[in-house]
Scaffold this active site. Structure first.
Site, mmCIF file in Angstrom:
data_model
loop_
_atom_site.group_PDB
_atom_site.id
_atom_site.type_symbol
_atom_site.label_atom_id
_atom_site.label_comp_id
_atom_site.label_asym_id
_atom_site.label_seq_id
_atom_site.Cartn_x
_atom_site.Cartn_y
_atom_site.Cartn_z
ATOM 1 N N CYS A 1 42.122 42.133 41.947
ATOM 2 C CA CYS A 1 42.354 42.934 43.149
ATOM 3 C C CYS A 1 41.724 42.217 44.333
ATOM 4 O O CYS A 1 40.500 42.219 44.498
ATOM 5 C CB CYS A 1 41.751 44.329 42.983
ATOM 6 S SG CYS A 1 42.022 45.412 44.409
ATOM 7 N N GLU B 1 49.635 44.036 44.668
ATOM 8 C CA GLU B 1 49.710 43.037 43.601
ATOM 9 C C GLU B 1 51.113 42.433 43.600
ATOM 10 O O GLU B 1 52.069 43.073 44.052
ATOM 11 C CB GLU B 1 49.390 43.680 42.239
ATOM 12 C CG GLU B 1 49.161 42.698 41.115
ATOM 13 C CD GLU B 1 48.111 41.669 41.458
ATOM 14 O OE1 GLU B 1 48.499 40.520 41.779
ATOM 15 O OE2 GLU B 1 46.919 42.008 41.440
#
Length: 206
Positions: free
Chosen positions: A2, A104
């Site tokens: 992340c 993502e």
């Protein structure tokens, strides 16, 4: 992993979503925050859960002489967090990292030359939510300045995230309201790893 989040949060949003005030400099945030720039993001610390402050993304361990290693500490893998030198002193120094969502990329070919960008949120009617983090208050020995820095804890991906993050199969520790207090209360950290805890997430291509 992340490395990119949506952290455009106003004081009222923080108050409404987390029930705390914000104590810090003026902050508007951004809908696309790059962790490698070591931005300041609102966090709630375990030793003062009644207010949000700004934390700097990329934990600086107590023994660090400078900030050069921050680019390597944006994320902390929950499986090895107690073993890594940069993180083990902060395993029980927990924080909530306040966001609206995170990003993502899904690889569409074997080498990642073609990718599809996803925006992921907790399934909670588009409200801000927390990512599980660890933190440290680091003192610059040259200037005496104190800096609160943090890392976002990651775990094995659940089914949705494994489909999106289809190379490393990781996801950040997404905390719904029912488990945020437990995170701050130093419950055994492995209790929060997937599949022991599996948040309900939603994703869309952006």
């Amino acid at each position: 992993m992340c490395y990119y989040v949506d952290a455009k949060l106003a004081k009222k949003q923080i108050k409404d979503a987390f029930g705390v005030g914000y104590n810090g400099p003026d902050y508007e945030g951004s809908s696309f925050v790059n962790g490698f720039a070591h931005p300041n993001i609102p966090i709630i610390l375990d030793d003062n859960p009644d207010e949000a402050i700004l934390g700097n993304w990329g934990i600086i361990p107590p023994w660090a002489k400078n900030r050069d290693g921050q680019k390597m500490t944006l994320n902390a893998r929950i499986e090895t967090i107690g073993e890594k030198a940069s993180f083990k002193a902060s395993v029980n120094k927990r924080c909530l990292v306040l966001v609206n969502g995170f990003y993502e990329w899904k690889w569409l070919d074997a080498k990642g030359k073609e990718k599809e960008k996803f925006y992921i949120q907790l399934d909670n009617d588009d409200k801000p939510f927390a990512l599980g983090g660890i933190y440290n208050v680091w003192t610059d020995k040259e200037t005496g300045e104190q800096l609160t820095s943090f890392s976002i804890v990651t775990t094995e991906a659940n089914e949705l995230m494994a489909e999106i993050h289809n190379t490393k199969h990781r996801m950040p520790m997404v905390l719904d309201k029912t488990i945020q207090e437990a995170w701050l209360d130093d419950r055994k950290i492995q209790d929060f790893s997937f599949p022991h805890y599996n948040p309900k997430l939603v994703a869309k291509v952006v």
